[in-house]
Enzyme design. Structure first.
Site, short mmCIF file in Angstrom:
data_model
loop_
_atom_site.label_atom_id
_atom_site.label_comp_id
_atom_site.label_asym_id
_atom_site.label_seq_id
_atom_site.Cartn_x
_atom_site.Cartn_y
_atom_site.Cartn_z
N CYS A 43 0.82 -1.21 0.00
CA CYS A 43 0.00 0.00 0.00
C CYS A 43 0.86 1.26 0.00
CB CYS A 43 -0.92 -0.03 1.22
SG CYS A 43 -1.74 1.54 1.54
N HIS A 440 -24.96 23.35 2.58
CA HIS A 440 -25.08 23.82 1.21
C HIS A 440 -24.09 24.95 0.97
CE1 HIS A 440 -26.87 24.96 -2.60
NE2 HIS A 440 -26.82 26.23 -2.20
#
Ligand code: NAD
Length: 461
Positions: A43, A440
């Site tokens: 990894c 938002h």
């Protein structure tokens, strides 16, 4: 010389080093054997991390060429310096390796350099700079996996390589042939395409990304094709050879394909060379994966195994969870991994992320479900970022509304999937997600809207 430990871990990849740290936290005297100089396993050394460094850099390059001008950013003369790109990538790897070394020290895990071989009950021999035989109450094998090869194709370490070589090529190939439309093939194919290579992907199956929700895979293929990657599906590769800087790939029943580099990405197999498994009574299945029970115990008492070497999803975070669960079970009697909520991410552009059952799997199991879908095209943040492609799909049980799977393709979905994984871990319904307030403008609103769409009440579509 012999030294004795409560736990000896073999392999310092994400499964092994994380398990060693957790074991030490739980009071076990722990040693970690690793034969490579650097820690972190595939990894960190030649997998997830270096590929992400190259993906990020190549994305910046592509953006500078294709997106800057329309936004009024004027740059000229941008070119690629592969040597510097590779230097940056290696710097990232080296820094993280030092980080793991520091963590082992902090947690009093003894690091032992060399190759570990099982030698009878509770004994493990280390060959390396300082040969030593360790005794251990428990042994944990976390030796990972290596690239699979195909008959007829011998990686030559240069023109014909696996992911390891493709992370370090010294120049951009003119024409790169990728064998296998899996995760590695598409991530590294994306890197080299962005840098200027013509990329042809040869895939044996009639689709790309086997195992992935087929609607997401079809959307991904369409997007990759638009970006310029060529796919030849149903292509069974018979051989590949190189001579004088050119390669020729032979596909059953089709014309020879010529190129200057070949990336062989047809899966990975367990890494168990010279571990002494058979002598120690550790059984493997017919593909070589170590067999374990629910507590990661092998067929030999006191010997455990986690990660790629036991099969299942070959993901660093799955190995980490298993390593932690295994040593917690050894130390406390309890330890558990919820395999139903392990996310998977593919770092192409757009990214792909998934958790839980695919729609195909639900159909096959004859489970009645509802679907909610929301496109990033209707998400303000995605539009502002210039990435309106892709969608989020929430699958919920038709009767109980419990979330069964969430699948996404689009901008930064590798980050967004965490919300879905947490929701599934808590047994959330689609309504639970739909009723949570999402900031938002954020990409995460697409997850909320897809959850609302399950009940046909999405607002922005
Ligand atoms: P894969 O299993 O994802 O894909 C291999 C592909 O090769 C398959 O589509 C298969 O059908 C194809 N193939 C096999 N034989 C072939 C042949 N003769 N001709 C043409 N095509 C052939 O394997 P991979 O991409 O090598 O990745 C290995 C493992 O590493 C996977 O388990 C993957 O999940 C993991 N990985 C994960 C990530 C991530 O999570 N982002 C990144 C890299 C690798």
């Amino acid at each position: 010389m012999a030294d004795s430990f409560d736990l000896v871990v073999v392999g310092a990849g994400p499964g092994g080093y994380v398990a060693a740290i957790r074991a030490s936290q739980l009071g076990l005297k722990t040693a970690l054997i690793e034969r490579e100089k650097q820690l972190g396993g595939t990894c960190l050394r030649v997998g997830c991390i270096p590929s992400k460094a190259l993906l990020e850099t190549s994305e910046l390059y592509e953006k500078s060429k294709k997106q800057f001008a329309e936004r009024g950013l004027v740059v000229s003369g941008i070119s690629v310096d592969i040597a510097q790109m590779m230097k940056h990538k290696q710097g990232v790897v080296n820094t993280l390796d030092m980080g793991i070394q520091g963590l082992l020290k902090k947690n009093k895990v003894e690091r032992i350099v060399g190759h570990g071989t099982l030698k009878g009950k509770g004994l493990i021999e280390v060959t390396g700079p300082t040969p030593v035989t360790l005794t251990a109450k428990s042994i944990l094998i976390a030796t990972g996996s290596v690239s699979s090869t195909l008959p007829g194709i011998e990686p030559d370490g240069d023109r014909i390589g696996t992911s390891t070589e493709a992370l370090s090529w010294p120049e951009v190939p003119k024409h790169l042939v990728v064998i296998g439309a899996g995760v590695i093939g598409l991530e590294l194919g994306t890197v080299w395409r962005r840098l200027g290579a013509e990329v042809t992907v040869l895939e044996y199956l009639p689709r790309i990304l086997p195992g992935l929700d087929s609607q997401i895979a079809a959307e991904a293929q369409k997007t990759f094709e638009k970006q310029g990657i060529k796919f030849k599906l149903g292509a069974k590769v018979k051989s590949a050879r190189s001579a004088a800087g050119r390669c020729v790939v032979e596909v059953e029943g089709a014309e020879l394909v010529e190129c200057d580099r070949v990336l062989l990405a047809v899966g990975r197999k367990p890494c168990t060379d010279q571990l002494g498994l058979a002598e120690a009574g550790v059984q493997t299945d017919k593909r070589g994966f170590i067999q374990v029970n629910a507590g990661y115990q092998t067929t030999a008492a006191g010997i455990y195994a986690v990660g790629d070497v036991i099969g299942g999803a070959m993901l660093a975070h799955k190995a980490e969870e298993e390593g932690i669960a295994c040593v917690e079970k050894i130390a406390t009697g309890y330890g558990h991994v919820n395999y139903g909520a392990i996310p998977g991410v593919i770092y192409t552009a757009p990214e792909i992320a998934t958790v839980g059952a695919s729609e195909d799997a639900l159909k096959e199991a004859d489970i009645k479900y509802k679907v909610g879908r929301f496109s990033f095209a209707a998400n303000g943040r995605a539009r502002a970022a210039g990435h309106p492609e892709g969608f989020v799909k929430v699958l919920a049980d038709a009767e109980t509304d419990r979330v069964l799977g969430v699948h996404m393709i689009g901008p930064h979905v590798g980050e967004l999937i965490a919300e879905a994984a947490v929701a599934m871990e808590f047994g959330a319904s689609s309504e639970d997600i739909a009723r949570c307030c999402h900031a938002h403008p954020t990409l995460s609103e697409a997850v909320k809207e897809a959850a609302m769409a399950v009940d046909k009440r999405a607002i922005h579509s």
